[in-house]
Design an enzyme around this catalytic site. Structure first.
Site, PDB file in Angstrom:
ATOM      1  N   LYS A 196      -9.458  66.642   6.351  1.00 34.77           N
ATOM      2  CA  LYS A 196      -9.426  67.989   6.915  1.00 34.77           C
ATOM      3  C   LYS A 196     -10.646  68.742   6.431  1.00 34.77           C
ATOM      4  O   LYS A 196     -10.866  68.889   5.224  1.00 34.77           O
ATOM      5  CB  LYS A 196      -8.152  68.710   6.484  1.00 34.77           C
ATOM      6  CG  LYS A 196      -8.102  70.156   6.976  1.00 34.77           C
ATOM      7  CD  LYS A 196      -6.755  70.791   6.767  1.00 34.77           C
ATOM      8  CE  LYS A 196      -6.781  72.245   7.208  1.00 34.77           C
ATOM      9  NZ  LYS A 196      -5.482  72.898   7.016  1.00 34.77           N
ATOM     10  N   LYS A 249      -9.064  66.311  11.203  1.00 38.26           N
ATOM     11  CA  LYS A 249      -8.963  67.677  11.718  1.00 38.26           C
ATOM     12  C   LYS A 249     -10.192  68.460  11.314  1.00 38.26           C
ATOM     13  O   LYS A 249     -10.569  68.394  10.151  1.00 38.26           O
ATOM     14  CB  LYS A 249      -7.711  68.315  11.140  1.00 38.26           C
ATOM     15  CG  LYS A 249      -7.523  69.770  11.478  1.00 38.26           C
ATOM     16  CD  LYS A 249      -6.291  70.294  10.807  1.00 38.26           C
ATOM     17  CE  LYS A 249      -6.126  71.754  11.192  1.00 38.26           C
ATOM     18  NZ  LYS A 249      -5.090  72.382  10.442  1.00 38.26           N
TER      19      LYS A 249
HETATM   20  C1  PBG Z   1      -2.836  75.499   7.034  1.00 44.94           C
HETATM   21  C2  PBG Z   1      -3.300  75.003   8.359  1.00 44.94           C
HETATM   22  C3  PBG Z   1      -4.412  75.452   9.121  1.00 44.94           C
HETATM   23  C4  PBG Z   1      -4.335  74.795  10.349  1.00 44.94           C
HETATM   24  C5  PBG Z   1      -3.222  73.953  10.301  1.00 44.94           C
HETATM   25  N1  PBG Z   1      -2.614  74.078   9.067  1.00 44.94           N
HETATM   26  C6  PBG Z   1      -5.443  76.475   8.824  1.00 44.94           C
HETATM   27  C7  PBG Z   1      -6.298  76.349   7.641  1.00 44.94           C
HETATM   28  O1  PBG Z   1      -6.365  75.324   6.982  1.00 44.94           O
HETATM   29  O2  PBG Z   1      -6.932  77.357   7.326  1.00 44.94           O
HETATM   30  C8  PBG Z   1      -5.271  75.020  11.502  1.00 44.94           C
HETATM   31  C9  PBG Z   1      -4.738  74.692  12.860  1.00 44.94           C
HETATM   32  C10 PBG Z   1      -5.556  75.239  13.980  1.00 44.94           C
HETATM   33  O3  PBG Z   1      -6.608  75.871  13.789  1.00 44.94           O
HETATM   34  O4  PBG Z   1      -5.134  75.033  15.132  1.00 44.94           O
HETATM   35  N2  PBG Z   1      -3.245  74.810   5.926  1.00 44.94           N
END
Ligand code: PBG
Length: 324
Positions: A196, A249
């Site tokens: 991520k 992601k």
């Molecule tokens: C929380 C999380 C996030 C997303 C999914 N889980 C945001 C982040 O890490 O700041 C993003 C999902 C999206 O942008 O569609 N940890």
């Protein structure tokens, strides 16, 4: 010309093109993210995600029934926590009567076969808007992992099929697996957000949950977008620690990472077609600059072609309609 080989033969009609298509989307590919809020009978459109809503639990359950009837078989739950329940420990995250826990139960009661996956990270519950506990301006790893274990166990107890840790702390997959085992949740799976990245494309999501970091950014835990080898390292470690499904992601600016991970592992690979990717298509379509329906199918196909076995996407319903 007398050619020995004519590649256009395989492109000359819809019938032949669909016979030789290497990548085909279906409802089985999609995970549907849902944003849930306290209250009843209310749905609020997310300004930066036109056509996508945060809904109260009663309406969420109706939505889940509709998703099931369309052939969509998994949902990924996110909740919006009230400000007064946020603190630095994130303890609302494992409240047995919290919104997430009630949502899991209500959805499993209404549609028992729907796969319920839950986001595991402290940011919606953190007064700092960070995915972990903050001490002296730092996001501390090990106390955060303890919190994530409690959170995961409470989701499993409520009936979640998979917990999906999205926090990027070190060692959390192993700790969560052990925690689940110790509490008897041997059937609860882990879909790990393994690679991520710290991305600007999460902006609209943070609007949806009011979860933007209160200070700094997430670069000390989420990955640097300059790196590819590191994604493989993170993913292999998560698999060793017990991840059943891994995730890359965001998806679109990271198609090379999806392929690299796909070629390196033997577990299912998911990709998250995130909020900013949704917003870009919606905005360009609204301006009349692209065809939305075609952009949706081309985008989702590219993610699958890159190597994603599963795609979390806000376009899941649109895609099923378009494929139908
Ligand atoms: C929380 C999380 C996030 C997303 C999914 N889980 C945001 C982040 O890490 O700041 C993003 C999902 C999206 O942008 O569609 N940890």
């Amino acid at each position: 010309m007398i050619l020995q080989r004519r590649n256009r033969i395989l492109r000359q009609s819809l019938a032949i093109r669909s016979m030789v298509a290497e990548t085909k989307l279906s409802a089985d590919d999609f995970i549907v993210p849902l944003f849930i809020d306290e209250g009843s009978d209310t749905r609020i459109e997310i300004p930066s995600m036109p056509g996508y809503y945060r809904t109260t639990l009663d309406l969420t359950v109706e939505e889940v029934k509709e998703l099931w009837s369309m052939g969509l078989k998994s949902v990924l739950l996110f909740i919006k926590c009230k400000d007064e329940w946020k603190d630095n420990t994130g303890k609302e995250a494992w409240n047995p009567d919290g919104l997430m826990q009630r949502a899991i139960k209500a959805i499993k009661d209404a549609v028992p076969e729907m796969l319920v996956m839950t986001d595991v990270a402290l940011d919606p519950y953190s007064s700092f808007g960070h995915d972990g506990i903050v001490e002296n301006g730092q996001i501390v790893n090990d106390p955060t992992v303890e919190a994530l274990v409690k959170m995961s166990i409470s989701h499993a107890r409520a009936g979640a099929d998979f917990v999906a840790p999205s926090d990027m702390m070190d060692g959390r997959i192993g700790a969560i697996r052990q925690g689940l085992e110790a509490e008897g949740f041997s059937n609860t799976g882990i879909m790990s957000y393994s690679a991520k990245y710290a991305s600007c494309f999460y902006g609209p999501f943070r609007d949806a949950l009011d979860s933007a970091p209160g200070f700094g950014d997430k670069k000390t835990y989420q990955m640097d977008y300059a790196n590819r080898t590191e994604a493989v390292k993170e993913t292999l470690m998560d698999i060793e620690e017990g991840a059943d499904i891994v995730m890359v992601k965001p998806a679109l600016a990271y198609l090379d990472i999806i392929r690299e991970v796909k070629n390196s592992v033997s577990v299912p690979v998911s990709a998250y077609n995130i909020s900013g990717e949704y917003a870009m298509i919606k905005a360009a379509a609204k301006m009349g600059w692209i065809n939305e329906d075609k952009a949706i199918l081309e985008t989702l196909t590219s993610i699958k072609r890159a190597g994603a076995d599963l795609i979390a996407t806000y376009f899941a319903k649109d895609a099923v309609r378009l494929l139908g």
